[in-house]
Each structure stands twice: as C-alpha cells, then as structure tokens.
Design an enzyme around this catalytic site. Structure first.
Site, mmCIF file in Angstrom:
data_model
loop_
_atom_site.group_PDB
_atom_site.id
_atom_site.type_symbol
_atom_site.label_atom_id
_atom_site.label_comp_id
_atom_site.label_asym_id
_atom_site.label_seq_id
_atom_site.Cartn_x
_atom_site.Cartn_y
_atom_site.Cartn_z
ATOM 1 N N ARG A 157 23.395 18.008 60.174
ATOM 2 C CA ARG A 157 23.748 16.611 59.876
ATOM 3 C C ARG A 157 23.783 15.749 61.135
ATOM 4 O O ARG A 157 23.530 14.545 61.065
ATOM 5 C CB ARG A 157 25.093 16.557 59.156
ATOM 6 N N LYS A 161 30.639 24.311 42.958
ATOM 7 C CA LYS A 161 31.281 23.128 42.376
ATOM 8 C C LYS A 161 30.753 22.906 40.964
ATOM 9 O O LYS A 161 29.960 22.001 40.714
ATOM 10 C CB LYS A 161 31.004 21.904 43.235
ATOM 11 N N GLY A 195 25.028 20.600 51.006
ATOM 12 C CA GLY A 195 25.407 21.045 52.342
ATOM 13 C C GLY A 195 25.245 22.547 52.506
ATOM 14 O O GLY A 195 24.675 23.014 53.500
ATOM 15 N N GLY A 203 26.332 16.053 46.938
ATOM 16 C CA GLY A 203 26.922 15.216 45.900
ATOM 17 C C GLY A 203 26.161 13.913 45.752
ATOM 18 O O GLY A 203 25.905 13.445 44.637
HETATM 19 P P1 ADP Z 1 26.160 22.858 47.960
HETATM 20 O O1 ADP Z 1 27.019 22.551 49.160
HETATM 21 O O2 ADP Z 1 24.799 23.363 48.349
HETATM 22 O O3 ADP Z 1 26.114 21.730 46.988
HETATM 23 P P2 ADP Z 1 28.362 24.197 46.693
HETATM 24 O O4 ADP Z 1 29.289 23.607 47.688
HETATM 25 O O5 ADP Z 1 28.488 23.771 45.285
HETATM 26 O O6 ADP Z 1 26.841 24.069 47.192
HETATM 27 O O7 ADP Z 1 28.546 25.771 46.647
HETATM 28 C C1 ADP Z 1 28.355 26.593 47.756
HETATM 29 C C2 ADP Z 1 29.222 27.806 47.645
HETATM 30 O O8 ADP Z 1 29.016 28.445 46.409
HETATM 31 C C3 ADP Z 1 28.945 28.849 48.692
HETATM 32 O O9 ADP Z 1 30.026 28.869 49.588
HETATM 33 C C4 ADP Z 1 28.822 30.158 47.881
HETATM 34 O O10 ADP Z 1 29.536 31.213 48.463
HETATM 35 C C5 ADP Z 1 29.428 29.786 46.554
HETATM 36 N N1 ADP Z 1 28.967 30.598 45.421
HETATM 37 C C6 ADP Z 1 27.711 30.817 45.030
HETATM 38 N N2 ADP Z 1 27.670 31.667 43.988
HETATM 39 C C7 ADP Z 1 28.945 31.973 43.689
HETATM 40 C C8 ADP Z 1 29.563 32.807 42.709
HETATM 41 N N3 ADP Z 1 28.847 33.487 41.835
HETATM 42 N N4 ADP Z 1 30.905 32.882 42.712
HETATM 43 C C9 ADP Z 1 31.633 32.190 43.617
HETATM 44 N N5 ADP Z 1 31.113 31.384 44.560
HETATM 45 C C10 ADP Z 1 29.783 31.286 44.601
HETATM 46 MG MG MG Z 2 29.146 22.637 49.492
#
Ligand code: ADP
Ligand code: MG
Length: 403
Positions: free
Chosen positions: A37, A202, A360, A384
């Site tokens: 970033r 999320k 992220g 987001g």
């Molecule tokens: P992004 O930042 O790419 O939008 P998120 O913040 O929603 O993604 O999610 C990222 C997190 O999701 C990672 O820290 C990962 O460990 C977690 N994650 C992925 N699959 C699972 C799962 N099956 N159970 C719990 N956490 C998970």
């Molecule tokens: Mg995230």
C-alpha cells in the site's frame, strides 16, 4: 473528477498538498510485513514532490479507539515511505496539534511529511457530522489543496475521506484513477466468461456482493470462511467451522437464484479440517485431514479447500476472460492451509484472463506466497472498497472528489 495531472498542470509549487493515502499496512511488532500500500501511493507523492509541492501525507492504520495508541503509530510507515522515496520524510507525532502544525510549517518545496494516524482523533470516524466536520476544519488548516489517493478507504464516510475534500480544491490521485479504471472494466462491457472467486474471513461483508454478482458473473467460486455458510445452507454439517447462521436464509436464496438464472455457483467438494485453529505466530505443524465437504466431523474446523476442489477451481478459471478474486481460499498464513490460495493464484497466472485481485489479505497472500505480483492484471489495494464498488454503491470518498 479532476485528475492529479490537471492539478499539476495548474502548478503546485510551494503549495501545501494534503494527500489522503492508505498506509494501513500489516505490522508485526512494529515491522511492516507487506508494504504494497505504501508503494501504491508513490506515483502520486513523487509527482507532487517533483513539482515542488509541500506534501502532507495522511492515513489511518488499524482500528485505534479515537485516541493515541503507540501500537497503531504511522511512524514505521513514514520511515518506509522515506526509504522508498529515497529522501527523508518528516513525521508529525499528532494529527492536527502542535507537532503537525510545526512540521508542515517547516516543509520546504518538494519535501514530504507524514502526520500521525488520523484515527487517533475521534472526529475521523465519527458518525456525527458536526464532530467529523470540526476535525476536517482542523485538517484543512494544514493544506491548500487536497488529493484523494487512499483507495482502500474510499468506502468510508470519514472526515479525511469525505468532509475534507469539500473544504479544499481537490483532485483524484494516480492510484484512485487506476483503481476506478480497472473496476470499470468489471462493470461495463465485461469480457466473458467472467469468473469470480470469493473467500476470506469477513463473511457478512462479502455476502452482499454476491447478490449483485449473481446478475453479472457467469461463475462464482466460493472458498474461505464463507464456504461453510453455503455448505450449511445446503444441509451439510460444518463442525466448528466459521459459520454465519443468520445469513443462511440469504445464502439459500442465492443458491436458488443461481440455479434459476444459470449462474454457476461452485462450492468446495472437499476441505482440509483440523480440531483447532493453527498458531499463526509459531506456524507449528498441525494435523490436517482431508474430508468430503458433506462429511465434516462435528469437532473439526474447515481451514482450506481440499485437493479435489483445487483442481475443480483451477479448471473453472482456465477458460475465463475476466476474473475478480477477493479473499484467500484458506488460512494461507499457515503453510498447512496455503495450498488452496496458491492453487487459485496459480490458475489466474495460467489463464489468459484479465485478472483483478482485491482485498488486503488476498494481495498480501499473492506476495507472501512468492508470486510475482506484476504477472497479475491488477492487484487492488482496497478490498472493502472494491467490493462496494462492484455492489454498485456510491462510495463517499469518490463522490467527494466529483465536482
Ligand atoms: P481480504 O483482506 O483479502 O478481503 P479477509 O480479510 O476477508 O480477506 O480474510 C482474510 C483472512 O481469512 C485470512 O487471514 C485467512 O486466514 C482467513 N481465512 C480464510 N479461510 C478461512 C477459514 N476457512 N476459516 C477461518 N479463516 C479463514
Ligand atoms: Mg482482510
């Protein structure tokens, strides 16, 4: 929307320019683990500094509670910015106080300063227009011009994102222009097949975008934490996996709508499970087992998509012309649960699709797992924000930059 190029052509030498950046980088005990970033805002900061502006860079970091908290200081991000720019960056230890005022007053033309985490002031995120406005008034005193370039925060109605541009002549920076240009390719005249892979943690945030994507994408691949709410909605037990019980009716409706409209909604056929969540600090080995998606034991948690699902998702991505990927397929931070995310990243590299990676953690995963990020079409700095854009929502930080 006025661009930074227009602003530069009008001349910024000697002017104080407030750059709302997104320096919200992941930190582990004060060390930046992924500086993507910071690098993303360099073109804007460099262009302004080269043109002789006094550049005041501001951002939030994490979620401090409206008061100074050393754990969320922007100081590490400021020094990294200095390293990347190859010149010293001044740092103010407050947002609109004595340190910020004197630091900005001390800038010479072409110099860059970073002020402390905007969320150390409760006015930044306040729901109260007057409180936010009062903070924006104070921020406005630090600058003559405003450049919005914190794409990761444009979906937030925050003082520095939404209220401040109303108080200063403003323009969009290079990063915001690039991000919006890319997202337009996913919403207007999209090349098909258009495949979307969604994962991450999320769940409730991301379920909303599915509503919109069901009318736009040809194929939706579901992984990560949200997969278990889908499996549960299909009547399968999910053990102690991440589950959004209250979203089951909505998810059930998505499944039905996908069937009716011919959108391919693809769920994991197998998953990696473990009796406990892995230790992400020590990365101590765990004992994952592979089970069919309809046979998750009651005392186990699903932490990644399984080997059959990896092959399935790779095949579903192979012929795509456009791909949007948001959210890792599993707990990729631990090596035992990184293969699903790796497989999707590799499938994107193997396809000839225009690929956008948003989120992220998804972006960090691509880099941490050793992929060359330049090989991807575009890695968005805002998870987001890109999701809300795809949902068709009005983003406060973009609306504020319109004239
Ligand atoms: P992004 O930042 O790419 O939008 P998120 O913040 O929603 O993604 O999610 C990222 C997190 O999701 C990672 O820290 C990962 O460990 C977690 N994650 C992925 N699959 C699972 C799962 N099956 N159970 C719990 N956490 C998970
Ligand atoms: Mg995230």
């Amino acid at each position: 929307m006025k661009t930074i190029d227009e602003l530069l052509s009008e001349g910024v030498a000697g002017r104080r320019v407030f750059v709302r950046a997104d320096l919200n980088v992941p930190l582990e005990s004060g060390t930046i683990t992924d500086d993507g970033r910071i690098r993303a805002v360099l073109p804007t900061v460099k262009a302004l500094a080269d043109a002789g502006a006094k550049v005041v860079v501001a951002s939030h970091l994490g979620r401090p509670k409206g008061a100074p908290d050393p754990a969320f200081s922007l100081a590490p991000a400021a020094s990294r910015l200095g390293e990347l720019l190859g010149s010293a960056v001044a740092f103010a230890t407050d947002t609109v106080g004595e340190s910020a005022r004197s630091t900005v007053a001390g800038l010479s033309d072409g110099q860059v300063a970073v002020i402390e985490n905007l969320r150390f002031n409760p006015g930044e995120t306040s729901k109260d227009d007057a409180e936010r406005g009062a903070f924006a008034d104070q921020l406005a005193e630090l600058a003559d011009l405003y450049v919005g370039d914190g794409f990761g925060a444009v979906h937030r109605k925050h003082a520095s994102v939404y209220d401040l541009p109303a108080r200063l002549p403003h323009a969009a920076g290079h990063l915001i222009a690039t991000e919006v240009g890319v997202l337009k390719k996913l919403t207007e005249d999209v090349q098909r097949p258009y495949v979307v892979a969604l994962g991450g943690a999320k769940v409730s945030d991301k379920l909303a975008v599915i509503d919109e994507l069901l009318g736009k994408a040809d194929r939706l691949l579901i992984g990560g934490g949200m997969a278990y709410t889908f499996l549960k909605a299909k009547g399968h037990e999910v053990g102690i996996s991440l589950l959004q019980e209250d979203q089951i009716p909505a998810v059930t409706e998505y499944i039905e709508r996908a069937e009716k409209t011919g959108v391919e909604l693809v769920l994991p056929v197998d998953v990696l499970v473990s009796p406990e969540f892995p230790d992400l600090k020590t990365k101590a080995p765990t004992h994952p087992t592979t089970v069919a998606a309809d046979a998750i034991p009651a005392d186990q948690e699903g932490l990644d998509i399984g080997p059959e699902t990896r092959k399935l998702y790779a095949s579903k991505l192979a012929d795509a012309a456009t791909v949007f990927w948001n959210g890792p397929m599993g707990v990729f931070e631990h090596p035992d649960y990184a293969e699903g995310t790796k497989a999707v990243a590799q499938a994107l590299l193997d396809s000839r699709a225009f690929t956008v990676v948003g989120g992220g953690d998804s972006a960090a995963a691509v880099r941490l797992l050793g992929f060359d990020e330049d090989a991807f079409g575009h890695i968005s700095t805002g998870g987001g924000a890109s999701l809300e854009y795809l949902e068709g929502k009005t983003l406060p930080g973009l609306a504020a930059l319109e004239d």
